[in-house]
Design a protein around this motif. Structure first.
Motif, PDB file in Angstrom:
ATOM      1  N   SER A 265      -1.885  10.708  -3.546  1.00  0.00           N
ATOM      2  CA  SER A 265      -2.867   9.649  -3.349  1.00  0.00           C
ATOM      3  C   SER A 265      -2.947   8.755  -4.583  1.00  0.00           C
ATOM      4  O   SER A 265      -2.930   7.522  -4.483  1.00  0.00           O
TER       5      SER A 265
ATOM      6  N   PRO B 219      -5.876  -0.587  -3.235  1.00  0.00           N
ATOM      7  CA  PRO B 219      -5.489   0.168  -2.028  1.00  0.00           C
ATOM      8  C   PRO B 219      -6.496  -0.046  -0.898  1.00  0.00           C
ATOM      9  O   PRO B 219      -7.676  -0.318  -1.144  1.00  0.00           O
ATOM     10  N   GLN B 220      -6.012   0.082   0.313  1.00  0.00           N
ATOM     11  CA  GLN B 220      -6.879  -0.121   1.467  1.00  0.00           C
ATOM     12  C   GLN B 220      -7.738   1.102   1.757  1.00  0.00           C
ATOM     13  O   GLN B 220      -8.846   0.977   2.271  1.00  0.00           O
ATOM     14  N   GLU B 221      -7.208   2.279   1.419  1.00  0.00           N
ATOM     15  CA  GLU B 221      -7.946   3.506   1.707  1.00  0.00           C
ATOM     16  C   GLU B 221      -8.529   4.091   0.425  1.00  0.00           C
ATOM     17  O   GLU B 221      -8.130   3.733  -0.681  1.00  0.00           O
ATOM     18  N   LYS B 222      -9.481   4.994   0.588  1.00  0.00           N
ATOM     19  CA  LYS B 222     -10.083   5.703  -0.533  1.00  0.00           C
ATOM     20  C   LYS B 222      -9.060   6.656  -1.141  1.00  0.00           C
ATOM     21  O   LYS B 222      -8.408   7.421  -0.438  1.00  0.00           O
ATOM     22  N   LEU B 223      -8.917   6.608  -2.457  1.00  0.00           N
ATOM     23  CA  LEU B 223      -7.968   7.478  -3.148  1.00  0.00           C
ATOM     24  C   LEU B 223      -8.668   8.728  -3.667  1.00  0.00           C
ATOM     25  O   LEU B 223      -9.825   8.679  -4.081  1.00  0.00           O
ATOM     26  N   ASP B 224      -7.923   9.824  -3.661  1.00  0.00           N
ATOM     27  CA  ASP B 224      -8.442  11.117  -4.113  1.00  0.00           C
ATOM     28  C   ASP B 224      -7.786  11.465  -5.449  1.00  0.00           C
ATOM     29  O   ASP B 224      -6.571  11.663  -5.523  1.00  0.00           O
TER      30      ASP B 224
ATOM     31  N   LYS C 148      -0.047   6.296  -5.086  1.00  0.00           N
ATOM     32  CA  LYS C 148      -0.025   5.071  -4.285  1.00  0.00           C
ATOM     33  C   LYS C 148      -0.439   3.877  -5.132  1.00  0.00           C
ATOM     34  O   LYS C 148       0.095   2.774  -4.985  1.00  0.00           O
TER      35      LYS C 148
ATOM     36  N   ASP D 298     -12.027   5.669  -9.507  1.00  0.00           N
ATOM     37  CA  ASP D 298     -12.872   4.699  -8.804  1.00  0.00           C
ATOM     38  C   ASP D 298     -13.068   3.436  -9.644  1.00  0.00           C
ATOM     39  O   ASP D 298     -13.052   2.316  -9.120  1.00  0.00           O
TER      40      ASP D 298
END
Length: 227
Positions: free
Chosen positions: A215, A204-209, A218, A192
């Motif tokens: 993920s 990134p556009q989405e939340k990464l795990d 990316k 984060d």
């Protein structure tokens, strides 16, 4: 007995004794004796500990008056020492995390390169190290996680992001990406923090795990493609 050289002397003595008792035709020749360890034993000198060597290396690294080649050699020695998991964990106990992270901002590219390399080495999941340590694998992962937490606490993530995305030297950027990759996997707080400080073109556009390697990749692969 913690000195590897003295341990080898003991092993040599036992094997040499066994060889003398075995049949000459079947006995294996004993290994060669460690002459340096023998000298230390005879003179009562065991040499500095790895923790002391790490501290001495960092003193040279931080010495602006030392020749650059000597500082680079000291950094190379430091990196080799912390390939050992116990030594990597000792970065905190010896108070060397902050001095190490400070070198990420050094004006000399070679020192930034080694600083990023050492950050990555200290936190990566090193299979060879895992094989050398007798602790359970879960314990090893927890100890690696502790190093990642320290890297986050001392503020290394923003500095590594800057190096990975904007350093003028390609090899510095590559080592910074390596350090980030090692730091953020399976550690959501570090991931984060890395995403938070990423320039817009890498964010990134989405939340990464952090627990999902695809993920995480990316972000990491996008950084690698930019180098």
């Amino acid at each position: 007995m913690s000195d590897p050289g003295l341990n080898s002397l003991l092993k040599w003595g036992i094997q040499n004794s066994e060889a003398s008792r075995n049949d000459a035709a079947t006995a294996q020749p004993p290994p060669e004796i460690d002459r340096e360890a023998l000298l230390r034993l005879m003179t009562g000198m065991s040499g500095p500990s790895d923790a002391q060597l790490m501290q001495e290396s960092m003193q040279v690294i931080r010495n602006d008056e030392a020749k650059l080649e000597h500082r680079i050699t000291a950094f190379d020695n430091f990196e080799q020492l912390i390939e050992n998991l116990d030594n990597a964990n000792n970065i905190e106990s010896t108070g060397l995390w902050i001095p190490l992270v400070e070198q990420l901002e050094n004006k000399e590219a070679e020192l930034r390169f080694y600083a990023a390399w050492c950050c990555g080495t200290a936190v990566q999941n090193n299979i060879k190290t895992q094989e050398r340590v007798s602790s359970p694998r879960l314990s090893i992962r927890l100890r690696r996680m502790a190093n990642r937490l320290q890297l986050l606490v001392v503020g290394a993530i923003p500095a590594l992001v800057r190096l990975a995305t904007s350093d003028n030297e390609r090899k510095v950027r590559k080592k910074a990406i390596f350090a980030l990759s090692s730091s953020v996997r399976n550690f959501q707080a570090a991931l984060d923090a890395a995403v938070e400080h990423m320039p817009a073109e890498f964010k990134p556009q989405e939340k990464l795990d952090a627990n999902d390697m695809e993920s995480v990749d990316k972000l990491i692969n996008k950084l690698r493609e930019s180098v």
